[in-house]
Structure formats: structure tokens, C-alpha cells
Design an enzyme around this catalytic site. Structure first.
Site, mmCIF file in Angstrom:
data_model
loop_
_atom_site.group_PDB
_atom_site.id
_atom_site.type_symbol
_atom_site.label_atom_id
_atom_site.label_comp_id
_atom_site.label_asym_id
_atom_site.label_seq_id
_atom_site.Cartn_x
_atom_site.Cartn_y
_atom_site.Cartn_z
ATOM 1 N N TYR A 51 0.833 -1.194 0.000
ATOM 2 C CA TYR A 51 0.000 0.000 0.000
ATOM 3 C C TYR A 51 0.875 1.254 0.000
ATOM 4 O O TYR A 51 1.426 1.659 1.027
ATOM 5 C CB TYR A 51 -0.936 0.029 1.208
ATOM 6 C CG TYR A 51 -1.842 -1.180 1.350
ATOM 7 C CD1 TYR A 51 -2.118 -2.015 0.264
ATOM 8 C CD2 TYR A 51 -2.430 -1.485 2.565
ATOM 9 C CE1 TYR A 51 -2.949 -3.104 0.394
ATOM 10 C CE2 TYR A 51 -3.268 -2.586 2.703
ATOM 11 C CZ TYR A 51 -3.523 -3.394 1.614
ATOM 12 O OH TYR A 51 -4.344 -4.486 1.742
ATOM 13 N N HIS A 136 0.405 -12.420 1.499
ATOM 14 C CA HIS A 136 -0.402 -11.543 0.664
ATOM 15 C C HIS A 136 -0.521 -12.078 -0.773
ATOM 16 O O HIS A 136 0.470 -12.159 -1.498
ATOM 17 C CB HIS A 136 0.234 -10.154 0.632
ATOM 18 C CG HIS A 136 -0.698 -9.049 0.258
ATOM 19 N ND1 HIS A 136 -0.300 -7.742 0.138
ATOM 20 C CD2 HIS A 136 -2.032 -9.042 -0.019
ATOM 21 C CE1 HIS A 136 -1.322 -6.985 -0.194
ATOM 22 N NE2 HIS A 136 -2.389 -7.765 -0.297
#
Length: 335
Positions: A51, A136
């Protein structure tokens, strides 16, 4: 408080916006987000190196510094290492983040990659431990994750560096295999346990109940179509334009909500919590106001007759569960 003991009904803040998701946040906006989440009762914060190329972790760390560490749960993710590069005036907007492209992401689900990722995340967050570490999006890297990432995270849990671990993905099938094949504590499923897509009911949720694994439900608005009480003609579903059938289902659910003086976003936020394996819903927000609004969506429990009416009208439930997912693995918008 760790993932294995998260009480049911927890609301989490997904911090992708702190990494300038879609657009840069003003310097007088982003510092107010974490305090607003805390004031609204949020005690669980989710982030990832992905992010904003680490920006979200740094900003989240700044926001958490004033909060009592033992009263919050922080999750971050492994699998994408950040490697410095010359930005040369480029931004990361192709990956949806409005930040300088001064790093590149390198997929690495090895033991060494996990150890490095956790160490770098701890530095960016300013923490001495991670409560929940999630592998992830290992869609194309299942074997590497099973052989490298999960054993490494198990070691780190034994050492107290992480308290709990699992994986975070936009699909439920692989997550259910991870539940069965690892000693993970928690799984984050994005978009597959929502009012419009209950795919996780076919595999992940039964596996989680059987093995005592807690579920974190993210992307509960399915990219936005469930975020307003009157889904627009150009509403998004799973990161693309919603087709007519999906829009009509969303509007029909909204009509049921209105008959009970509730809203579609309230139902979207609370539906995932109707399953006993779900410990938390994770919602984002790009301002203090948005975070407070989202957190408030679970404050007044939706009564059971609403869910029953939705089942009676065939809008969700056994045998009519899913608008099946349409998503790509690489370059996919973040949850």
C-alpha cells in the site's frame, strides 16, 4: 489481544488509503484518520507494504504511536518486498497509488523474504511485534508459500515476533487449502463473503469452523456497489462495472433494507459477521468522516427478520449464494 482471541463483531480499519490509494491525501487529512478510527471504537488496523510502497505502514505507525499498544491489533502482510529504484519523476499510479515510484515490488514468499519483510515492516510501523502477519495474494505462488512463508511465520510466532498468522486473498479456495495444510490462526478473505458473493460458504467457512481458524472479512462493499443505499448505473463490482443482474440484486437488497428502516451499507457491513467463524469486518476510509461513518455501520445490529426476508426472496442463501467472482491475479486493485 491477538487474532486467535478477537471477539466477534470487531471492526477493523483497512489502511490502503493511507498509502494514497487512487489519490494523494492532503497533509491536513491523513493525520486525522487513525485518531478518528480509535474514537469510533476501532481497535484492529490492517496494512501492507504494497500500500503506497510502504507509505501506509509509515503513516499508520505515526497514528498508532499515541495509542496503548496492548489495546490494538495490527496486521501487515508478506510476499511483496520493496526494492529501491530511481523514481525519475514516475509515480506508482499504475498500481493505483499516487506516490513516487521510488521502490519496486518483488514477489518473494521464501523464508528469507518473509524474515526481511517482517523486519522492514516493523521498522516502518515503529513496532516491536506484529499481531497478525498475512501471506499476501500468493495466487501464483501456492507451493512457495507452503514451503517458505508459512513455516517462517510459524517460527516467528514461536519467537513472539508475530502473535498470529495466515493469508489474505481475493479467493476462498486456496485459503481453505491453507486452513487444512498449515497451522495458521486466521485468514483474510476479500470480497468472497458479502451480500453479493458468498463463495466462501462453499469451502473456506466450513474449513475454518472445523479447524478453529478465525476469518477476517474484507472488501465487504464489493468495490463500491454496496457502499451506497441506491447503487448507481455505473456502480463497480469486483473492480469492474457491475452488470445489470448484479445491480438489480443490490437494489432489491436495498429495498428490503428500507422496508426495515435500515440501509444497504449497514447490511453489507454486518452480513459477514452473521457467520460464527468471522471475527472482524475490515473497511477502509480516506478521511476521518468516512472512517467514523463506516465504523458506525455495525453499531446497531440488524435484526434477524431482515436476513430471513432476504433468504425468503431468494436474494442470498443456500443454493443461491454467489455472484461468482471476476478478478485477475496480477495488478489487481487492493482490498
Amino acid at each position: 489481544m491477538t487474532a486467535s482471541v478477537l471477539p466477534g463483531g470487531v471492526v477493523g480499519y483497512g489502511a490502503a488509503a493511507l498509502g494514497n490509494l487512487y489519490r494523494a491525501l492532503a497533509d491536513d487529512v491523513w493525520p486525522g484518520i487513525v485518531p478518528a478510527a480509535w474514537a469510533s471504537g476501532v481497535r484492529y488496523f490492517d496494512v501492507a507494504p504494497h500500500y503506497g510502497l510502504g507509505l501506509a505502514e509509515r503513516r499508520l505507525g505515526e497514528g498508532l504511536r499515541a495509542l496503548p499498544r496492548d489495546e490494538i491489533v495490527v496486521s501487515t502482510k508478506v510476499g511483496r518486498l520493496l526494492v529501491p529504484q530511481e523514481a525519475a519523476g514516475r509515480t506508482d499510479i499504475d498500481a493505483l497509488f499516487d506516490v513516487p515510484a521510488d521502490h519496486r515490488r518483488v514477489r518473494d514468499y521464501s523464508r528469507d523474504g518473509v524474515l526481511r519483510s517482517i523486519e522492514e515492516s516493523l521498522t516502518r510501523l515503529g513496532l516491536d511485534r506484529i499481531d497478525i502477519a498475512l501471506v499476501h495474494d500468493p495466487d501464483e505462488h501456492e507451493r512457495e508459500a507452503l514451503d517458505g512463508a508459512f513455516p517462517a511465520l510459524s517460527e516467528l510466532r514461536d519467537q513472539g515476533v508475530v502473535s498470529s498468522f495466515g493469508a489474505g486473498m481475493n479467493q476462498s479456495a486456496m485459503l481453505s487449502r491453507f486452513v487444512r495444510e498449515t497451522d495458521a490462526d486466521v485468514m483474510m478473505v476479500a470480497g468472497r463473503w458479502t451480500l453479493l458473493d458468498q463463495t466462501a460458504a462453499d469451502d473456506l467457512l466450513p474449513a475454518a469452523e472445523e479447524h478453529g481458524v478465525r476469518i477476517l472479512a474484507a472488501a465487504v462493499f464489493n468495490s463500491g456497489i454496496l457502499a451506497t443505499d441506491d447503487p448507481a448505473a455505473d456502480a463497480l463490482f469486483d473492480y469492474g462495472p457491475a452488470d445489470r443482474e448484479v445491480r438489480e440484486r443490490a437494489r432489491a437488497i436495498a429495498a428490503v433494507a428500507r422496508r426495515h428502516d435500515r440501509t444497504l451499507p449497514e447490511l453489507a457491513a454486518q452480513f459477514p459477521l452473521t457467520h460464527p467463524a468471522v471475527a472482524a469486518v475490515v473497511m477502509g476510509g480516506a478521511s476521518a468522516e468516512q472512517v467514523a461513518r463506516n465504523s458506525g455501520l455495525v453499531s446497531d445490529p440488524v435484526p434477524s427478520p431482515v436476513w430471513q426476508e432476504l433468504r425468503d426472496e431468494g436474494l442470498f442463501g443456500p443454493g443461491n449464494a454467489s455472484a461468482r467472482p471476476r478478478w485477475t491475479r496480477e495488478g489487481q486493485p487492493v482490498r
